[in-house]
Design a protein around this motif. Sequence first.
Motif, PDB file in Angstrom:
ATOM      1  N   THR A   8      -2.046   3.051   2.651  1.00 52.93           N
ATOM      2  CA  THR A   8      -0.911   3.686   2.003  1.00 52.93           C
ATOM      3  C   THR A   8       0.373   3.041   2.506  1.00 52.93           C
ATOM      4  OG1 THR A   8      -2.122   5.772   1.907  1.00 52.93           O
ATOM      5  CG2 THR A   8       0.251   5.883   1.559  1.00 52.93           C
ATOM      6  N   ASP A   9       1.221   2.571   1.563  1.00 54.12           N
ATOM      7  CA  ASP A   9       2.466   1.934   1.976  1.00 54.12           C
ATOM      8  C   ASP A   9       3.544   2.992   2.215  1.00 54.12           C
ATOM      9  OD1 ASP A   9       3.533   2.657  -0.507  1.00 54.12           O
ATOM     10  OD2 ASP A   9       3.366   0.651  -1.353  1.00 54.12           O
ATOM     11  N   SER A  10       4.714   2.528   2.629  1.00 50.85           N
ATOM     12  CA  SER A  10       5.792   3.449   2.975  1.00 50.85           C
ATOM     13  C   SER A  10       6.316   4.250   1.780  1.00 50.85           C
ATOM     14  CB  SER A  10       6.950   2.689   3.633  1.00 50.85           C
ATOM     15  OG  SER A  10       7.464   1.720   2.730  1.00 50.85           O
ATOM     16  N   GLU A  11       6.018   3.789   0.574  1.00 43.88           N
ATOM     17  CA  GLU A  11       6.448   4.506  -0.630  1.00 43.88           C
ATOM     18  C   GLU A  11       5.389   5.471  -1.136  1.00 43.88           C
ATOM     19  OE1 GLU A  11       7.577   1.478  -3.392  1.00 43.88           O
ATOM     20  OE2 GLU A  11       9.207   0.745  -2.114  1.00 43.88           O
ATOM     21  N   GLY A  12       4.267   5.557  -0.431  1.00 42.52           N
ATOM     22  CA  GLY A  12       3.214   6.489  -0.802  1.00 42.52           C
ATOM     23  C   GLY A  12       2.165   5.935  -1.743  1.00 42.52           C
ATOM     24  N   HIS A  13       2.228   4.647  -2.085  1.00 47.42           N
ATOM     25  CA  HIS A  13       1.215   4.036  -2.939  1.00 47.42           C
ATOM     26  C   HIS A  13      -0.033   3.763  -2.104  1.00 47.42           C
ATOM     27  CE1 HIS A  13       5.059   2.793  -4.917  1.00 47.42           C
ATOM     28  NE2 HIS A  13       4.433   3.390  -5.910  1.00 47.42           N
ATOM     29  N   THR A  14      -1.180   4.190  -2.624  1.00 45.50           N
ATOM     30  CA  THR A  14      -2.434   4.028  -1.902  1.00 45.50           C
ATOM     31  C   THR A  14      -3.336   3.056  -2.635  1.00 45.50           C
ATOM     32  OG1 THR A  14      -2.296   6.257  -1.014  1.00 45.50           O
ATOM     33  CG2 THR A  14      -4.459   5.248  -1.018  1.00 45.50           C
TER      34      THR A  14
END
Length: 85
Positions: A8-14
């Motif tokens: 999961t990246d810092s923008e919430g994309h998994t």
Amino acid sequence: MRIQISLTDSEGHTEMHPIDVEAEMPEMGDRIIDDVEQAVLALNKEAIRAAIVGYLEELSKKKPEMRQELMAELSRLMPDSTRLT
């Protein structure tokens, strides 16, 4: 065995990264529990490394300006890797 890693990246994309692994697990011995635990830990480590490497490779394709930074990170994770070249 199939292990699935989610990143999961810092923008919430998994992103899901399924990793197929093979291993021989001991079935007998005085230290069977310890031996199986060590085998599972080694598999987890390799699965996590494979997922991160795959993620960094895909990210370098999407964001070419980050390629040098990603290659450095990949080299840190897998010093013997020739990927991303």
